[in-house]
Design a protein around this motif. Sequence first.
Motif, PDB file in Angstrom:
ATOM      1  N   GLY A   1       4.923  -0.966  -7.847  1.00 13.21           N
ATOM      2  CA  GLY A   1       5.593  -0.599  -9.097  1.00 13.21           C
ATOM      3  C   GLY A   1       5.976   0.870  -9.153  1.00 13.21           C
ATOM      4  N   PRO A   2       6.597   1.254 -10.275  1.00  9.77           N
ATOM      5  CA  PRO A   2       7.115   2.622 -10.393  1.00  9.77           C
ATOM      6  C   PRO A   2       6.030   3.702 -10.315  1.00  9.77           C
ATOM      7  N   LYS A   3       4.765   3.326 -10.568  1.00 13.11           N
ATOM      8  CA  LYS A   3       3.688   4.344 -10.516  1.00 13.11           C
ATOM      9  C   LYS A   3       2.978   4.333  -9.166  1.00 13.11           C
ATOM     10  N   ARG A   4       3.628   3.783  -8.146  1.00 13.87           N
ATOM     11  CA  ARG A   4       2.918   3.600  -6.867  1.00 13.87           C
ATOM     12  C   ARG A   4       2.420   4.916  -6.265  1.00 13.87           C
ATOM     13  N   CYS A   5       3.189   6.001  -6.435  1.00 14.58           N
ATOM     14  CA  CYS A   5       2.755   7.270  -5.831  1.00 14.58           C
ATOM     15  C   CYS A   5       1.527   7.816  -6.552  1.00 14.58           C
ATOM     16  N   ALA A   6       1.510   7.700  -7.884  1.00 12.33           N
ATOM     17  CA  ALA A   6       0.338   8.174  -8.642  1.00 12.33           C
ATOM     18  C   ALA A   6      -0.888   7.345  -8.253  1.00 12.33           C
ATOM     19  N   GLN A   7      -0.683   6.030  -8.096  1.00  9.79           N
ATOM     20  CA  GLN A   7      -1.805   5.155  -7.676  1.00  9.79           C
ATOM     21  C   GLN A   7      -2.328   5.592  -6.316  1.00  9.79           C
ATOM     22  N   LEU A   8      -1.388   5.841  -5.418  1.00  7.71           N
ATOM     23  CA  LEU A   8      -1.779   6.209  -4.049  1.00  7.71           C
ATOM     24  C   LEU A   8      -2.527   7.544  -4.038  1.00  7.71           C
ATOM     25  N   GLU A   9      -2.006   8.485  -4.796  1.00 10.13           N
ATOM     26  CA  GLU A   9      -2.642   9.805  -4.844  1.00 10.13           C
ATOM     27  C   GLU A   9      -4.093   9.679  -5.319  1.00 10.13           C
ATOM     28  N   ALA A  10      -4.302   8.900  -6.391  1.00  8.57           N
ATOM     29  CA  ALA A  10      -5.654   8.758  -6.945  1.00  8.57           C
ATOM     30  C   ALA A  10      -6.577   8.052  -5.946  1.00  8.57           C
ATOM     31  N   ARG A  11      -6.043   7.016  -5.307  1.00  6.34           N
ATOM     32  CA  ARG A  11      -6.904   6.244  -4.394  1.00  6.34           C
ATOM     33  C   ARG A  11      -7.230   7.036  -3.136  1.00  6.34           C
ATOM     34  N   LEU A  12      -6.277   7.821  -2.677  1.00  3.53           N
ATOM     35  CA  LEU A  12      -6.556   8.647  -1.492  1.00  3.53           C
ATOM     36  C   LEU A  12      -7.587   9.714  -1.831  1.00  3.53           C
ATOM     37  N   GLU A  13      -7.458  10.260  -3.030  1.00  2.00           N
ATOM     38  CA  GLU A  13      -8.395  11.304  -3.416  1.00  2.00           C
ATOM     39  C   GLU A  13      -9.827  10.767  -3.417  1.00  2.00           C
ATOM     40  N   ARG A  14      -9.972   9.558  -3.964  1.00  2.00           N
ATOM     41  CA  ARG A  14     -11.305   8.940  -3.992  1.00  2.00           C
ATOM     42  C   ARG A  14     -11.797   8.707  -2.565  1.00  2.00           C
TER      43      ARG A  14
END
Length: 474
Positions: A62-75
Amino acid sequence: MASAFDKLKSKRCTAVITVPAPLAPPAAFLRNQRRNMSFFWDSPGDLPHAGAGAVEILRVSGPKRCAQLEARLERLWNDLVVHIHPDCAPPPPRAFGGMSFHPDGASSRSPHWQEFDDGCFTLPRWCYGHDGKRAFLSLAVRGPEDCDPVRGRELVDELEAILLGLERAAEASPVRHHERPAEAPANAAGTIHQIDVRTWERRIAEIHRAIGTGEFQKIVAARRCDVELPWAVDELEVLSRLVAEPMCTRFLFGREKFRFLGASPELLFHKRGKVLRTEALAGTSPCPAGADVAERANALLASRKDRVEHAFVVREIAQILGPLCKEFRSPAQPRVRSIREILHLYTPFEGSLEHEMNPIRLLAALHPTPAVGGLPKAHAAEWIARHEVEPRGWYTGPVGWVDAAGDARFVVAIRCGLVGECSALIFTGAGIVEESLASAEYAETTLKQLPLLRALGFLEEAFHPKPRQATDGS
Ligand SMILES: C=C(O[C@@H]1C=C(C(=O)O)C=C[C@H]1O)C(=O)O
């Protein structure tokens, strides 16, 4: 190894354990691995890597895929424990993956792309890489489940088997700086389905109408070529033949049914600390073997249509990255990059970020550049997603890696295709501006299919190419 496992027994976390390994071609590592969630990466100026399996799969949509990815990578990076054998010096752990051109989920609904998602990155179970002198093998484990004695033993056995396989591969084919392309299969045969010129002309006319409304300045048109082969495609052979494409990043992302692979000439960006490199690559001319390269290059530099098409990309990149950087340098005039029978206008950029920045934010800001989308950027991407007949999937999306230190390298997935058991889909495109001619863009998108068609075993002559020096400058 045993002590790393011991520490993980009581903890809920992921660890990457790296040991020295024999120096062999990374593709040799993939030979003995399952295809699903495998990858291969060989980029100029970077360490070649190959990986298989995944302990973490970061699927985003979805349109928030980059924000999702950033958060998951950070974790992922925060919880990661790294154990390095004293005899090796690997780079920080990397997550490899890519994204579709557009996050509309259309790709995941298409039978060809459904295994790929709008975006997917993995922390590989096994990752093999080398710097030309020393090689390493990383194993990622999750505590506590991978650390019970039975599972732990299985993983150690697997590690030993992989190291043994690499040792045999190293003896059989020691790493060369320049791999030699594999031989072509004898009597390459198969069928190639192309869209007909009339259909293409209708598509370009539709783009010209959209540009004519004044809403768009450029839209990149794409087409798909469907290939059937009388033999099972060996994707590692295909990759090894793509070594013949000079200065390109060879990549592969494997799933159960399909493998997405190619040799891209287009860097999206490379971030190392605060240093940022990117480029505009747009504007194309054919340059068949035997043609006068300098003459063609000068004609391309003098082509108004190509300069306009190129300038859109240069301007957009400068507008996006200029404000984020202390210095952001680029030559005033484009240069010409020569890739076998294709010449491209290109402008390199180099800058220094004002503040440290998450590479996924850079990715979100840059993709899609007008080199593969259009202008205005977001509006053109929407137009493409709504009008294009064959879903692009990961074609023209970003593919590459992000590491635990915040560095990243992404290329634009072009000159690529989706390879099945006995089939392949090859995707190519061309930027359309007001002055573009449908027939010339048809020829250009046919020309751009050549690297993959050759690597698949078509075009016999391609296996005895007349060597021509690759150039990267004007
Ligand atoms: C879209 C593709 O290539 C892009 C389009 C170009 C052009 O229109 O001149 C040149 C390089 C790429 O940015 C492709 O190869 O499929």
